[in-house]
Write a protein that holds these residues in place. Structure first.
Motif, PDB file in Angstrom:
ATOM      1  N   LEU A 137       0.844  -1.200   0.000  1.00 45.13           N
ATOM      2  CA  LEU A 137       0.000   0.000   0.000  1.00 45.13           C
ATOM      3  C   LEU A 137       0.872   1.239   0.000  1.00 45.13           C
ATOM      4  CD1 LEU A 137      -2.530  -1.042   2.811  1.00 45.13           C
ATOM      5  CD2 LEU A 137      -2.726  -1.452   0.350  1.00 45.13           C
ATOM      6  N   LYS A 138       0.231   2.382  -0.229  1.00 44.11           N
ATOM      7  CA  LYS A 138       0.965   3.653  -0.149  1.00 44.11           C
ATOM      8  C   LYS A 138       1.450   3.882   1.274  1.00 44.11           C
ATOM      9  CE  LYS A 138      -0.998   5.978  -4.065  1.00 44.11           C
ATOM     10  NZ  LYS A 138      -2.135   6.714  -4.584  1.00 44.11           N
ATOM     11  N   ASP A 139       2.386   4.785   1.435  1.00 42.09           N
ATOM     12  CA  ASP A 139       2.938   5.147   2.743  1.00 42.09           C
ATOM     13  C   ASP A 139       3.636   3.955   3.410  1.00 42.09           C
ATOM     14  OD1 ASP A 139       1.854   7.668   2.328  1.00 42.09           O
ATOM     15  OD2 ASP A 139      -0.032   7.091   3.285  1.00 42.09           O
ATOM     16  N   ARG A 140       4.312   3.191   2.625  1.00 41.67           N
ATOM     17  CA  ARG A 140       5.154   2.091   3.117  1.00 41.67           C
ATOM     18  C   ARG A 140       4.386   1.139   4.043  1.00 41.67           C
ATOM     19  NH1 ARG A 140       9.200   4.788   5.596  1.00 41.67           N
ATOM     20  NH2 ARG A 140      10.108   5.631   3.703  1.00 41.67           N
ATOM     21  N   ARG A 141       3.233   0.653   3.549  1.00 44.43           N
ATOM     22  CA  ARG A 141       2.425  -0.287   4.339  1.00 44.43           C
ATOM     23  C   ARG A 141       2.170  -1.550   3.525  1.00 44.43           C
ATOM     24  NH1 ARG A 141      -2.915   2.637   5.241  1.00 44.43           N
ATOM     25  NH2 ARG A 141      -2.456   3.246   3.101  1.00 44.43           N
ATOM     26  N   LEU A 142       1.942  -2.635   4.237  1.00 42.70           N
ATOM     27  CA  LEU A 142       1.621  -3.918   3.609  1.00 42.70           C
ATOM     28  C   LEU A 142       0.343  -4.453   4.248  1.00 42.70           C
ATOM     29  CD1 LEU A 142       4.861  -6.124   3.666  1.00 42.70           C
ATOM     30  CD2 LEU A 142       3.635  -5.432   1.622  1.00 42.70           C
ATOM     31  N   ALA A 182      -7.201  -4.421  -2.966  1.00 43.88           N
ATOM     32  CA  ALA A 182      -6.940  -3.252  -3.809  1.00 43.88           C
ATOM     33  C   ALA A 182      -7.196  -2.003  -2.977  1.00 43.88           C
ATOM     34  CB  ALA A 182      -7.825  -3.260  -5.053  1.00 43.88           C
ATOM     35  N   GLU A 183      -6.285  -1.031  -3.086  1.00 39.16           N
ATOM     36  CA  GLU A 183      -6.517   0.259  -2.431  1.00 39.16           C
ATOM     37  C   GLU A 183      -7.579   1.019  -3.208  1.00 39.16           C
ATOM     38  OE1 GLU A 183      -3.193   2.656  -0.272  1.00 39.16           O
ATOM     39  OE2 GLU A 183      -2.303   1.810  -2.068  1.00 39.16           O
ATOM     40  N   VAL A 184      -8.428   1.760  -2.519  1.00 36.02           N
ATOM     41  CA  VAL A 184      -9.372   2.621  -3.232  1.00 36.02           C
ATOM     42  C   VAL A 184      -8.618   3.910  -3.560  1.00 36.02           C
ATOM     43  CG1 VAL A 184     -11.609   3.772  -3.206  1.00 36.02           C
ATOM     44  CG2 VAL A 184     -11.305   1.604  -1.991  1.00 36.02           C
ATOM     45  N   GLU A 185      -8.415   4.147  -4.840  1.00 31.76           N
ATOM     46  CA  GLU A 185      -7.571   5.263  -5.266  1.00 31.76           C
ATOM     47  C   GLU A 185      -8.128   6.596  -4.767  1.00 31.76           C
ATOM     48  OE1 GLU A 185      -7.356   4.710  -9.506  1.00 31.76           O
ATOM     49  OE2 GLU A 185      -6.591   2.681  -9.209  1.00 31.76           O
ATOM     50  N   GLY A 186      -7.264   7.404  -4.244  1.00 28.18           N
ATOM     51  CA  GLY A 186      -7.661   8.720  -3.767  1.00 28.18           C
ATOM     52  C   GLY A 186      -8.295   8.713  -2.387  1.00 28.18           C
ATOM     53  N   MET A 187      -8.485   7.542  -1.785  1.00 24.13           N
ATOM     54  CA  MET A 187      -9.070   7.459  -0.435  1.00 24.13           C
ATOM     55  C   MET A 187      -8.098   6.650   0.421  1.00 24.13           C
ATOM     56  SD  MET A 187     -13.020   6.603  -1.477  1.00 24.13           S
ATOM     57  CE  MET A 187     -13.713   6.812   0.151  1.00 24.13           C
ATOM     58  N   GLU A 189      -7.869   5.871   3.405  1.00 25.09           N
ATOM     59  CA  GLU A 189      -8.367   4.990   4.463  1.00 25.09           C
ATOM     60  C   GLU A 189      -9.273   3.874   3.949  1.00 25.09           C
ATOM     61  OE1 GLU A 189     -10.099   7.347   7.525  1.00 25.09           O
ATOM     62  OE2 GLU A 189      -8.227   8.365   7.988  1.00 25.09           O
ATOM     63  N   ALA A 190      -9.529   3.828   2.653  1.00 24.06           N
ATOM     64  CA  ALA A 190     -10.454   2.816   2.127  1.00 24.06           C
ATOM     65  C   ALA A 190      -9.692   1.710   1.412  1.00 24.06           C
ATOM     66  CB  ALA A 190     -11.452   3.462   1.177  1.00 24.06           C
ATOM     67  N   LEU A 191     -10.068   0.492   1.742  1.00 25.94           N
ATOM     68  CA  LEU A 191      -9.412  -0.689   1.174  1.00 25.94           C
ATOM     69  C   LEU A 191     -10.493  -1.696   0.806  1.00 25.94           C
ATOM     70  CD1 LEU A 191      -6.572  -2.192   0.886  1.00 25.94           C
ATOM     71  CD2 LEU A 191      -7.092  -3.165   3.123  1.00 25.94           C
ATOM     72  N   VAL A 192     -10.328  -2.376  -0.325  1.00 26.44           N
ATOM     73  CA  VAL A 192     -11.276  -3.440  -0.681  1.00 26.44           C
ATOM     74  C   VAL A 192     -10.537  -4.762  -0.839  1.00 26.44           C
ATOM     75  CG1 VAL A 192     -12.821  -1.823  -1.891  1.00 26.44           C
ATOM     76  CG2 VAL A 192     -11.172  -3.155  -3.186  1.00 26.44           C
ATOM     77  N   GLY A 193     -11.294  -5.841  -0.727  1.00 28.17           N
ATOM     78  CA  GLY A 193     -10.737  -7.178  -0.940  1.00 28.17           C
ATOM     79  C   GLY A 193     -11.772  -8.052  -1.600  1.00 28.17           C
ATOM     80  N   THR A 194     -11.310  -9.096  -2.303  1.00 28.78           N
ATOM     81  CA  THR A 194     -12.232 -10.098  -2.843  1.00 28.78           C
ATOM     82  C   THR A 194     -12.018 -11.399  -2.083  1.00 28.78           C
ATOM     83  OG1 THR A 194     -10.623 -10.262  -4.652  1.00 28.78           O
ATOM     84  CG2 THR A 194     -12.740  -9.314  -5.175  1.00 28.78           C
ATOM     85  N   THR A 195     -13.103 -12.134  -1.876  1.00 30.25           N
ATOM     86  CA  THR A 195     -13.026 -13.333  -1.038  1.00 30.25           C
ATOM     87  C   THR A 195     -13.250 -14.597  -1.864  1.00 30.25           C
ATOM     88  OG1 THR A 195     -15.358 -13.574  -0.510  1.00 30.25           O
ATOM     89  CG2 THR A 195     -14.116 -11.957   0.781  1.00 30.25           C
ATOM     90  N   ALA A 196     -13.038 -15.722  -1.184  1.00 28.81           N
ATOM     91  CA  ALA A 196     -13.149 -17.028  -1.838  1.00 28.81           C
ATOM     92  C   ALA A 196     -14.566 -17.337  -2.299  1.00 28.81           C
ATOM     93  CB  ALA A 196     -12.669 -18.114  -0.875  1.00 28.81           C
ATOM     94  N   VAL A 197     -15.570 -16.653  -1.762  1.00 30.96           N
ATOM     95  CA  VAL A 197     -16.938 -16.901  -2.232  1.00 30.96           C
ATOM     96  C   VAL A 197     -17.489 -15.699  -2.990  1.00 30.96           C
ATOM     97  CG1 VAL A 197     -17.499 -18.613  -0.490  1.00 30.96           C
ATOM     98  CG2 VAL A 197     -17.949 -16.219  -0.029  1.00 30.96           C
ATOM     99  N   ALA A 230      -9.588  -0.220  -7.564  1.00 26.95           N
ATOM    100  CA  ALA A 230     -10.859   0.314  -7.069  1.00 26.95           C
ATOM    101  C   ALA A 230     -10.762   1.834  -6.995  1.00 26.95           C
ATOM    102  CB  ALA A 230     -11.175  -0.260  -5.686  1.00 26.95           C
ATOM    103  N   TYR A 231     -11.857   2.503  -7.328  1.00 23.79           N
ATOM    104  CA  TYR A 231     -11.900   3.962  -7.198  1.00 23.79           C
ATOM    105  C   TYR A 231     -13.342   4.383  -6.964  1.00 23.79           C
ATOM    106  CZ  TYR A 231     -13.025   3.545 -12.205  1.00 23.79           C
ATOM    107  OH  TYR A 231     -13.582   3.178 -13.401  1.00 23.79           O
ATOM    108  N   SER A 232     -13.506   5.528  -6.330  1.00 20.34           N
ATOM    109  CA  SER A 232     -14.838   6.025  -6.007  1.00 20.34           C
ATOM    110  C   SER A 232     -15.142   7.234  -6.881  1.00 20.34           C
ATOM    111  CB  SER A 232     -14.874   6.415  -4.522  1.00 20.34           C
ATOM    112  OG  SER A 232     -16.160   6.892  -4.180  1.00 20.34           O
ATOM    113  N   ASP A 233     -16.360   7.250  -7.431  1.00 19.17           N
ATOM    114  CA  ASP A 233     -16.746   8.374  -8.286  1.00 19.17           C
ATOM    115  C   ASP A 233     -18.256   8.541  -8.198  1.00 19.17           C
ATOM    116  OD1 ASP A 233     -16.856  10.394 -10.125  1.00 19.17           O
ATOM    117  OD2 ASP A 233     -16.192   9.215 -11.832  1.00 19.17           O
ATOM    118  N   SER A 234     -18.692   9.758  -7.955  1.00 17.10           N
ATOM    119  CA  SER A 234     -20.123  10.097  -7.939  1.00 17.10           C
ATOM    120  C   SER A 234     -20.928   9.225  -6.976  1.00 17.10           C
ATOM    121  CB  SER A 234     -20.712   9.976  -9.350  1.00 17.10           C
ATOM    122  OG  SER A 234     -19.964  10.743 -10.252  1.00 17.10           O
ATOM    123  N   GLY A 235     -20.324   8.857  -5.864  1.00 19.25           N
ATOM    124  CA  GLY A 235     -21.032   8.077  -4.858  1.00 19.25           C
ATOM    125  C   GLY A 235     -21.029   6.580  -5.111  1.00 19.25           C
ATOM    126  N   LEU A 236     -20.350   6.152  -6.166  1.00 16.62           N
ATOM    127  CA  LEU A 236     -20.279   4.717  -6.466  1.00 16.62           C
ATOM    128  C   LEU A 236     -18.835   4.231  -6.313  1.00 16.62           C
ATOM    129  CD1 LEU A 236     -22.516   4.597  -9.677  1.00 16.62           C
ATOM    130  CD2 LEU A 236     -23.153   3.902  -7.356  1.00 16.62           C
TER     131      LEU A 236
END
Lengths: 363, 23
Positions: A137-142, A182-187, A189-197, A230-236
């Protein structure tokens, strides 16, 4: 064991138009290429984008020289556990992470670093365990997900400038295993992930909380979805997914990449664009005469561009906003393509072959 | 995408979900 015959089709000429070969890196000592990536490298006051190549037992750093040539700066020799993945850290200099493991799933993460103060190259352990997914992730994070028995741990680790683990923060885990982040670009503090199901999980990552904000289902018709962007735009919330089971002839039902818009407030979603495997490759045969489907093997996404290695040994490139294939690299006469990665900056594609040769293309 | 398909959309979805989620 694949007899490759590219039939003339819709993509004729696209590869010359869209991808220009810039240079070639040949690691004569490399046994078998596992991964390739880029990283920022700063030495003597100059900052350059370098290429990192990994074989099962070593990792090499390459810096650009004059006339589009590349010189190997350093090679880290690793232990008996094979390298399985390079984990680059965006906006970080002189640091790269490596995932090691005996199976397809990593067991440990080692950090390879360079200290300009002591002019030395080092490596140290960041995290050990049965790690399922990791992302720089940005700012030297994993961030990583790992399993111990029935317990899943999702953790963000901050690294110091010397590469040591500084702080750790635990995120609330979903019930199912997280297989990609995936980091949410431009946010920040927001992070997304996909799961096995096939769920999309959204977290809030800050110094105080690691809240799980929402879990949203992708749909069973798109199995084994992997989030790339991932990115956020217009509330989506827009998420770019790849579908490793994608295959030819299922153009609408099973595309290689999809852009999906989620409303995080209601967890409802709609497909925005899909990108299917390139047409014109029907009737493939192995050397023994048996037929096989053209399938997606592995891929990478950068901005609106996606690239993937296909079972034919070719690399296909897509414009995700247009939803169409824009370039195709047929298998080289000397070997099939094994890796396709975008450089962290600039429109540059790294195409790797199993023997460790990496070709740099301008896109 | 229309709002009727996806339900009511909020530009501040992240802040609102953060406030609603258990700590």
């Amino acid at each position: 064991d694949v007899a490759e015959q590219l039939t003339p089709g819709l993509l004729d000429g696209l590869e010359e138009e869209s991808l220009q070969l810039v240079s070639k890196l040949k690691d004569s000592s490399s046994s078998c290429a596992v991964d390739v990536s880029t990283m920022w490298w700063e030495a003597a006051g100059s900052r350059e984008l370098c290429v990192v190549t990994a074989s099962e037992s070593s990792v090499s750093l390459w810096k650009p020289l004059a006339s589009d040539r590349w010189g190997r700066v350093y090679t880290w020799q690793l232990g008996e556990v094979p390298v399985i993945q390079i984990v680059s850290l965006p906006d970080t200099c002189n640091l790269v992470c490596i995932a090691l493991g005996d199976l397809e799933i990593g067991e440990m993460r080692w950090l390879l670093l360079y200290s300009s103060e002591s002019d030395s190259f080092g490596q140290s352990l960041v995290k050990a365990g049965n790690i399922k997914a990791v992302l720089g992730l940005k700012d030297r994070r994993l961030v990583s997900s790992s399993r111990t028995g029935q317990e899943q741990q999702v953790e963000v680790v901050s690294l110091s400038e010397t590469g040591r683990s500084k702080d750790g923060q635990t995120l609330m885990p979903p019930e199912e295993t997280v297989l990609a982040f995936a980091e949410v670009e431009g946010m920040r503090e927001a992070l997304v992930g996909t799961t096995a199901v096939n769920s999309i999980v959204v977290w809030s990552v800050n110094v105080k909380t690691g809240q799980l904000l929402k879990k949203m289902h992708v749909g069973y018709s798109y199995p084994a979805s992997v989030c790339h962007r991932a990115y956020s735009d217009s509330g989506l919330l827009f998420v770019v997914l790849s579908h490793p089971h994608a295959k030819e002839s299922e153009s609408c039902g099973n595309p290689a990449f999809r852009v999906i818009a989620f409303n995080p407030k209601t967890a409802r979603s709609t497909g925005v664009m899909f990108s299917s495997l390139p047409p014109g490759h029907a009737g493939r045969q192995r050397c023994d005469g048996s037929a096989y489907d053209l399938r997606y093997l592995e891929g990478d996404v950068k901005d609106a561009s996606a690239a993937a290695v296909l079972t034919s040994g070719a690399i296909a490139v897509w414009d995700l906003l247009l939803g169409r294939c824009t370039a195709l690299l047929p298998p080289d006469p000397e070997g099939s393509w094994a890796l396709a990665r975008w450089a962290t900056t600039s429109a540059c594609l790294l195409a790797g072959q199993r023997d460790g040769t990496v070709y740099v293309y301008r896109y | 995408c229309s709002e009727s398909d996806l339900g009511p959309i909020s530009l501040n979805w992240f802040e609102e979900l953060s406030a609603e989620a258990p700590p």
